[in-house]
Design an enzyme around this catalytic site. Structure first.
Site, PDB file in Angstrom:
ATOM      1  N   HIS A  80       0.830  -1.146  -0.050  1.00  0.00           N
ATOM      2  CA  HIS A  80      -0.105   0.028   0.245  1.00  0.00           C
ATOM      3  C   HIS A  80       1.051   1.149   0.070  1.00  0.00           C
ATOM      4  O   HIS A  80       0.681   2.211  -0.763  1.00  0.00           O
ATOM      5  CB  HIS A  80      -0.753  -0.021   1.167  1.00  0.00           C
ATOM      6  CG  HIS A  80      -1.768   1.176   1.401  1.00  0.00           C
ATOM      7  ND1 HIS A  80      -3.048   1.101   1.222  1.00  0.00           N
ATOM      8  CD2 HIS A  80      -1.321   2.229   1.645  1.00  0.00           C
ATOM      9  CE1 HIS A  80      -3.471   2.278   1.517  1.00  0.00           C
ATOM     10  NE2 HIS A  80      -2.535   3.156   1.894  1.00  0.00           N
ATOM     11  N   GLU A  81       1.866   1.308   0.856  1.00  0.00           N
ATOM     12  CA  GLU A  81       2.573   2.497   1.081  1.00  0.00           C
ATOM     13  C   GLU A  81       3.578   2.608  -0.189  1.00  0.00           C
ATOM     14  O   GLU A  81       4.139   3.692  -0.821  1.00  0.00           O
ATOM     15  CB  GLU A  81       3.520   2.456   2.151  1.00  0.00           C
ATOM     16  CG  GLU A  81       2.806   2.328   3.567  1.00  0.00           C
ATOM     17  CD  GLU A  81       1.968   3.578   3.715  1.00  0.00           C
ATOM     18  OE1 GLU A  81       2.582   4.686   3.288  1.00  0.00           O
ATOM     19  OE2 GLU A  81       1.001   3.601   4.335  1.00  0.00           O
ATOM     20  N   HIS A  84       1.835   4.264  -2.888  1.00  0.00           N
ATOM     21  CA  HIS A  84       1.867   6.033  -2.597  1.00  0.00           C
ATOM     22  C   HIS A  84       3.313   6.439  -2.986  1.00  0.00           C
ATOM     23  O   HIS A  84       3.558   7.363  -3.972  1.00  0.00           O
ATOM     24  CB  HIS A  84       1.832   6.420  -1.334  1.00  0.00           C
ATOM     25  CG  HIS A  84       0.513   6.191  -0.608  1.00  0.00           C
ATOM     26  ND1 HIS A  84      -0.551   6.722  -1.207  1.00  0.00           N
ATOM     27  CD2 HIS A  84       0.225   5.402   0.302  1.00  0.00           C
ATOM     28  CE1 HIS A  84      -1.844   6.479  -0.500  1.00  0.00           C
ATOM     29  NE2 HIS A  84      -1.160   5.725   0.867  1.00  0.00           N
TER      30      HIS A  84
END
Length: 401
Positions: A80-81, A84
């Site tokens: 998920h990170e 980003h």
């Protein structure tokens, strides 16, 4: 808290905070101790028939499955990170690290984008990755044959659990709890028609209200203390980022020279003077820190805390040179004010010497910066346009030295 480097991906260091190492066993226990309940949720949601009794034959088995599921969930958090981070890097924003901690993961951007399209894309990338992981996990769940064997039941449970939790992770992050992903999406949309600082203030206020509601639900709605802790950090994060953004907008175009106290208005003390004389000077001028001079050169800084470290009966005997700090931190006159503030924060000091090449040009303190901020905010200009440093001698507040 202390961090440990566990690897890197795409050139981005991946760290784990000590709090993560503490919370991982708790997550494993929380999942493993209620594995029967989670299996029933997966069966009801996906219409499967994973046999509960096969996975609950022993405590060790349940806790082992809990650990596998928890690790799988945190792998999802890292991805998920990374979502980003890779989008941010595509826009030219470097990533210092990705850190796993008690509440999930944090991608450390060195600089936040102020273009609403870039922020929107970066913010939405993480939840998109989580939803994709949920879809992939669900596909793997469907690919596991139905059966009563331990291996099939365990695989079905883990994939079903990860399919559900990755979608839940995406949905939770999209709630408007700035600075969570949803809050950043909100700020990006607000920034389409508003100045960046104003968009941040609105998103932060929405985030604070969300945090209060989440905290109340945690206390009285059965959400638990974990939600209360998350709410607390959301509230603090919203307030902190709003303050930082407001300050950056306020100090746009303002440099250290506009805010500092010039050298000719700065009192210096001699390194050979006594500590008793220093305290008298502080009392007379009502300042608590001074550059220390020797043969016309600045050789240190001395503060009230340094003087207090000497017993009163010995202050006549001790010289300023014996108590001063020789670890001097400096900025240049043409540095941004925010650069000076970051230096103050990173070194945990109250004042910086302003050096023009090797020449002492002035002194800038945290109080100088806060006074300048108050003046700019009173004008209201920071919400619509950069502050105009013209005529900024008003910032040169000698009494704040």
């Amino acid at each position: 808290m202390r961090r440990f480097r566990i690897g890197s991906a795409f050139g981005i260091p991946i760290d784990v905070d000590l709090t993560f190492l503490l919370v991982l066993p708790l997550f494993a226990w929380a999942i493993g101790s209620q594995i029967g309940r989670y299996v029933e949720i997966v069966n009801d949601l996906f219409g499967s028939a994973i046999p509960v009794e096969v996975l609950t034959t022993s405590t060790e088995l349940s806790l082992g499955l809990g650990l596998v599921a928890a690790l799988g969930l945190f792998v999802g958090v890292v991805l998920h990170e990374l979502g980003h981070s890779l989008v941010a890097m595509r826009y030219g924003f470097p990533i210092s690290s990705i850190t796993l901690w008690i509440f999930g993961g944090i991608a450390q951007l060195d600089e936040m984008p102020e273009d609403w399209r870039q922020e929107f894309t970066i913010a939405i990338a993480g939840p998109v990755v989580s939803i994709a992981l949920g879809v992939v996990s669900y596909a793997a769940f469907l690919a596991v044959p139905t059966g009563d064997s331990l291996a099939l039941a365990a695989a079905g449970f883990v994939f079903g659990y990860l399919a559900l939790m990755n979608v839940v992770l995406a949905a939770f992050n999209l709630l408007p709890g700035f600075p969570m992903d949803g809050g950043r999406v909100l700020r990006a949309l607000l920034n389409r028609t508003r100045p960046y600082a104003r968009a941040t203030e609105i998103a932060a206020e929405v985030g604070k209200l969300f945090a209060i509601g989440l905290g109340l639900f945690g206390l009285f709605g059965g959400g638990g203390l974990f939600l209360v802790a998350i709410a607390f950090f959301i509230y603090i994060g919203a307030a902190s980022e709003a303050q930082q953004t407001t300050m950056r907008a306020a100090f746009e175009g303002v440099v250290v020279e506009d805010v500092m106290t010039p050298a000719e208005r700065v009192t210096t003390v001699d390194d050979d003077g006594s500590v008793a004389e220093l305290i008298e000077t502080m009392f007379r001028e009502r300042h608590t820190g001074y550059p220390v001079e020797r043969d016309g050169e600045i050789v240190g800084l001395v503060t009230l805390e340094d003087a207090r470290a000497v017993r009163e009966v010995e202050r006549d005997a001790y010289r300023v040179s014996e108590v001063m700090s020789t670890e001097i931190y400096t900025v240049a006159p043409d540095d941004d004010v925010m650069t000076a503030l970051e230096e103050l924060d990173s070194h945990a000091v109250g004042r910086l010497l302003v050096m023009d090449d090797d020449e002492f040009a002035g002194l800038i303190t945290r109080t100088d910066i806060m006074s300048a901020l108050s003046i700019i905010k009173s004008s209201g200009r920071y919400q619509s346009e950069p502050a105009d440093p013209a005529g900024s001698d008003v910032f040169n507040a000698e009494e704040s030295r």
